[in-house]
Design a protein around this motif. Structure first.
Motif, PDB file in Angstrom:
ATOM      1  N   GLY A   1      -5.034   9.340  -5.358  1.00  9.01           N
ATOM      2  CA  GLY A   1      -5.086   8.565  -6.591  1.00  9.01           C
ATOM      3  C   GLY A   1      -4.399   7.224  -6.458  1.00  9.01           C
ATOM      4  O   GLY A   1      -4.905   6.195  -6.936  1.00  9.01           O
ATOM      5  N   LEU A   2      -3.241   7.219  -5.786  1.00  6.72           N
ATOM      6  CA  LEU A   2      -2.516   5.965  -5.581  1.00  6.72           C
ATOM      7  C   LEU A   2      -3.308   5.017  -4.679  1.00  6.72           C
ATOM      8  O   LEU A   2      -3.378   3.807  -4.942  1.00  6.72           O
ATOM      9  N   ARG A   3      -3.894   5.555  -3.637  1.00  7.24           N
ATOM     10  CA  ARG A   3      -4.679   4.709  -2.729  1.00  7.24           C
ATOM     11  C   ARG A   3      -5.858   4.089  -3.476  1.00  7.24           C
ATOM     12  O   ARG A   3      -6.139   2.893  -3.310  1.00  7.24           O
ATOM     13  N   LEU A   4      -6.525   4.881  -4.303  1.00 12.27           N
ATOM     14  CA  LEU A   4      -7.655   4.376  -5.079  1.00 12.27           C
ATOM     15  C   LEU A   4      -7.199   3.301  -6.058  1.00 12.27           C
ATOM     16  O   LEU A   4      -7.831   2.247  -6.185  1.00 12.27           O
ATOM     17  N   MET A   5      -6.083   3.571  -6.735  1.00 12.60           N
ATOM     18  CA  MET A   5      -5.560   2.619  -7.712  1.00 12.60           C
ATOM     19  C   MET A   5      -5.139   1.307  -7.050  1.00 12.60           C
ATOM     20  O   MET A   5      -5.489   0.214  -7.511  1.00 12.60           O
ATOM     21  N   LEU A   6      -4.403   1.409  -5.950  1.00  6.10           N
ATOM     22  CA  LEU A   6      -3.910   0.207  -5.274  1.00  6.10           C
ATOM     23  C   LEU A   6      -5.034  -0.558  -4.593  1.00  6.10           C
ATOM     24  O   LEU A   6      -4.911  -1.767  -4.346  1.00  6.10           O
ATOM     25  N   GLY A   7      -6.136   0.144  -4.314  1.00  3.95           N
ATOM     26  CA  GLY A   7      -7.281  -0.530  -3.706  1.00  3.95           C
ATOM     27  C   GLY A   7      -7.883  -1.589  -4.610  1.00  3.95           C
ATOM     28  O   GLY A   7      -8.598  -2.484  -4.142  1.00  3.95           O
ATOM     29  N   GLY A   8      -7.602  -1.510  -5.902  1.00  8.97           N
ATOM     30  CA  GLY A   8      -8.111  -2.506  -6.827  1.00  8.97           C
ATOM     31  C   GLY A   8      -7.257  -3.758  -6.915  1.00  8.97           C
ATOM     32  O   GLY A   8      -7.645  -4.729  -7.582  1.00  8.97           O
ATOM     33  N   ALA A   9      -6.087  -3.741  -6.261  1.00 12.49           N
ATOM     34  CA  ALA A   9      -5.212  -4.923  -6.269  1.00 12.49           C
ATOM     35  C   ALA A   9      -5.534  -5.781  -5.055  1.00 12.49           C
ATOM     36  O   ALA A   9      -5.445  -5.302  -3.921  1.00 12.49           O
ATOM     37  N   PRO A  10      -5.905  -7.036  -5.240  1.00 13.03           N
ATOM     38  CA  PRO A  10      -6.343  -7.865  -4.115  1.00 13.03           C
ATOM     39  C   PRO A  10      -5.250  -8.204  -3.108  1.00 13.03           C
ATOM     40  O   PRO A  10      -5.555  -8.558  -1.969  1.00 13.03           O
ATOM     41  N   ASP A  11      -3.990  -8.066  -3.526  1.00 17.01           N
ATOM     42  CA  ASP A  11      -2.891  -8.459  -2.644  1.00 17.01           C
ATOM     43  C   ASP A  11      -2.098  -7.267  -2.125  1.00 17.01           C
ATOM     44  O   ASP A  11      -0.995  -7.423  -1.590  1.00 17.01           O
ATOM     45  N   VAL A  12      -2.626  -6.036  -2.307  1.00 12.58           N
ATOM     46  CA  VAL A  12      -1.934  -4.832  -1.859  1.00 12.58           C
ATOM     47  C   VAL A  12      -2.836  -4.046  -0.912  1.00 12.58           C
ATOM     48  O   VAL A  12      -4.014  -3.830  -1.201  1.00 12.58           O
ATOM     49  N   GLU A  13      -2.281  -3.603   0.218  1.00 11.33           N
ATOM     50  CA  GLU A  13      -3.037  -2.825   1.191  1.00 11.33           C
ATOM     51  C   GLU A  13      -2.250  -1.578   1.581  1.00 11.33           C
ATOM     52  O   GLU A  13      -1.089  -1.681   2.004  1.00 11.33           O
ATOM     53  N   VAL A  14      -2.830  -0.398   1.405  1.00  9.46           N
ATOM     54  CA  VAL A  14      -2.204   0.844   1.862  1.00  9.46           C
ATOM     55  C   VAL A  14      -2.487   0.993   3.356  1.00  9.46           C
ATOM     56  O   VAL A  14      -3.634   1.134   3.773  1.00  9.46           O
ATOM     57  N   VAL A  15      -1.427   0.955   4.157  1.00 14.31           N
ATOM     58  CA  VAL A  15      -1.608   0.966   5.611  1.00 14.31           C
ATOM     59  C   VAL A  15      -1.432   2.350   6.226  1.00 14.31           C
ATOM     60  O   VAL A  15      -1.859   2.585   7.362  1.00 14.31           O
ATOM     61  N   ALA A  16      -0.797   3.274   5.488  1.00 17.61           N
ATOM     62  CA  ALA A  16      -0.597   4.620   6.029  1.00 17.61           C
ATOM     63  C   ALA A  16      -0.120   5.549   4.921  1.00 17.61           C
ATOM     64  O   ALA A  16       0.318   5.096   3.858  1.00 17.61           O
TER      65      ALA A  16
END
Length: 219
Positions: free
Chosen positions: A16-31
Motif C-alpha cells: 500500500g505504501l509503495r502504491l501510494m508513494l508511487g503517485g509522488a513525482p519526487d519520491v522513489e521506493v528503492v527497497a
C-alpha cells in the motif's frame, strides 16, 4: 528525487505504501524490508535518503534498528510510521534518532509531505503524537537526569547554547536567525556543531536534551 526504504513486517502495508508513494513525482521506493535486521545491508546497497520504519517487527524491532542505523556515518533520516503511539514509544524513537513519528492513520498526502519535510532536514510529528510528547516532557525529568542534561549543555559555547535553547523552544533556523541576529548559514553551522559536540543525531534530540535540562517552572 527522495529515495525511500520501506521497513514493515506486513507485506500488505508495504504494498500500500509503495502504491501510494508511487503517485509522488519526487519520491522513489528503492527497497523493502520485513525486519529491522535487513536494514543495514539494504541501506548500504541502495543508499536511501529516508527510511520509513515500523516499530513492531519480528527479530530486530524498529527502535533498535533506528538506533543502530543512526549511529552510522552519513545515515539516512528515519521516519517512524506505526500504529503504536505510547509515550514510551515516541520518546524512545526520538531519542534513538528518528526525525519524525507518524501514525498509520495519517492521510497519504500528509505522509508524503512528512517524507519531504524529514528528507529536507526538519522534524515531523503527527498532532496526536505531539500532544503526548508535550505532556510527557512537561512532567519533567528526575533530578539526576536534569543534572546530567545540564552538564552536557555546559559543553557548548555561549552562542551554541543560545541556539540550542531556541531549538528547544521549537524555533526554525530562520526564526533563530532573526531572534539572535545571525545569518542563516551561521545558525546552520551552530546546529551542526551542537550535534557533533553533544553526539546527537538531529535537532529533535537537541530539543529533548533542552527539555531534560530545564526545571518544570522554566517551561
Amino acid at each position: 528525487m527522495i529515495r525511500v526504504l520501506l521497513v514493515d513486517d506486513d507485506a500488505l502495508v508495504r504494498a500500500g505504501l509503495r502504491l501510494m508513494l508511487g503517485g509522488a513525482p519526487d519520491v522513489e521506493v528503492v527497497a523493502e524490508a520485513a525486519d529491522g535486521a535487513e536494514v543495514p545491508a539494504l541501506v548500504s546497497a541502495h543508499r536511501p535518503d529516508l527510511v520509513l520504519m515500523d516499530i513492531r517487527m519480528p527479530g530486530v524491532d524498529g527502535l533498535t534498528a533506528t538506533r543502530a542505523l543512526r549511529a552510522r556515518p552519513g545515515a539516512p533520516e528515519v521516519l517512524v510510521l506505526t500504529t503504536f503511539h505510547t509515550d514510551a514509544h515516541v520518546l524512545r524513537a526520538l531519542r534513538a534518532g528518528a526525525a519524525g513519528f507518524l501514525l498509520k492513520d495519517t492521510s497519504p498526502q500528509d505522509i508524503v509531505t512528512a517524507i519531504r519535510t524529514v528528507a529536507g532536514g526538519d522534524p515531523v510529528l503527527s498532532p496526536a503524537v505531539t500532544r503526548r510528547l508535550i505532556e510527557q516532557v512537561t512532567d519533567g525529568s528526575g533530578q539526576d537526569d536534569r543534572a546530567a542534561a545540564r552538564a552536557r549543555l555546559a559543553l557548548l559555547g555561549e552562542r551554541e547554547l543560545a541556539v540550542a535553547l531556541a531549538v528547544g523552544r521549537g524555533l526554525s533556523n530562520a526564526e533563530i536567525a532573526r531572534e539572535l541576529h545571525l545569518a542563516l548559514p551561521t545558525v546552520k553551522t551552530h546546529v551542526s556543531r551542537i550535534l557533533t559536540r553533544l553526539d546527537l543525531n538531529n535537532r529533535v534530540q537537541i530539543a529533548l536534551l533542552v527539555h531534560d535540562a530545564s526545571a518544570p517552572g522554566d517551561r
